[in-house]
Motif scaffolding. Structure first.
Motif: not given
Length: 275
Positions: A94-96, A99-101, A145-147, A190-193
């Motif tokens: 994950a890009e922080i 995750v903030d958004k 996990g972040y969702y 959306k997904e991590s780059a």
């Protein structure tokens, strides 16, 4: 006649909720990032529907939407925090900033709306807040996990909010739907780059390129909307409600697993008390 403020009304569950509200004769402040997608509501219900733009990542947008809706209809009786999206990727990938958004849209934005609208409800000693969560708050899904974390946070704070506001005449209800036949997996995903090959057999399987939306989910967004509108009108309403047969099965299985784990490790758990 109540005035409802609903987020994420351009499609899916939010659209279903708005339809049920307006068909019942209540007023609805329908919102989306692009309010032009909500024109059909205003055309069909010109006297009871207002469409406003709302970006949960912008505090100024939140403030403006609440103030404008309050001014047009004189107050807000029910808040529905429905807008949200998912983010796929392993925890490590994950890009922080993303995750903030995600948390801003799924958690902090709804909290800001609650804080902006609650003073109106406290003054009247009445009102309702409905927070759309997910079965992911019950048990996270690999690659999301972040969702799951964002929805778990919304679940937890809703429980506390319900206890704080019930003596004030304000209802709080959390909704945990299962799979609903919407465009969620198409337009709200959306997904991590970042891609780490070691997760190709776990988190990677939930990435967009490995998913096909069959559009045959068991949940009907219009029925979800009607159930939510009907439930909040009841004196005896649930603080937390599962929606969908898949959600009920998932929850029962998960809770049974947790009870079995508590029993399995109970003797060790009890070893940490003072004598």
């Amino acid at each position: 006649m109540k005035t409802w403020f609903i987020t994420g009304c351009s499609s899916g569950i939010g659209e279903g909720i708005a339809k049920a509200i307006l068909a019942s004769g209540d007023r609805a402040i329908v919102t989306a990032r692009d309010s032009s997608k909500l024109e059909s509501f205003v055309k069909e219900y010109p006297h009871t529907a207002v469409a406003l733009s709302l970006d949960l990542n912008q505090q100024t947008s939140i403030i403006h939407a609440v103030e404008e809706g309050t001014k047009l209809f004189g107050g807000i009786d029910v808040l529905v925090n429905n807008a949200g999206y998912s983010y796929r990727g392993a925890v490590e990938e994950a890009e922080i900033q993303e995750v903030d958004k995600l948390f801003q849209t799924n958690f902090f934005g709804p909290i800001e709306l609650i804080k902006r609208i609650l003073p109106q409800m406290r003054r009247k000693q009445s009102g309702a807040i409905i927070n759309l969560s997910s079965i992911s708050a019950i048990k996270g899904i690999v690659g999301s996990g972040y969702y799951a974390a964002a929805k778990s946070a919304l679940d937890s704070i809703s429980e506390v909010l319900a206890m704080e506001t019930e003596p004030l005449g304000i209802k709080v209800m959390t909704v945990e739907p299962g799979a609903i036949r919407t465009r969620f997996n198409d337009t709200s995903l959306k997904e991590s780059a970042v891609f780490i090959d070691d997760y190709k057999e776990t988190a990677a399987k939930s990435r967009k390129e490995n998913l096909v939306n069959p559009n045959n989910q068991i949940g009907d967004p219009n029925k979800v909307g009607q159930v939510i509108v009907d439930l909040i009108e009841k004196t005896d309403y649930p603080r937390k409600i599962l929606l969908g047969s898949d959600a009920v099965s998932f929850a029962l299985e998960t809770y049974q697993e947790r009870l079995e784990e508590v029993e399995k490790w109970k003797t060790i758990s009890l070893q940490t008390d003072y004598e």
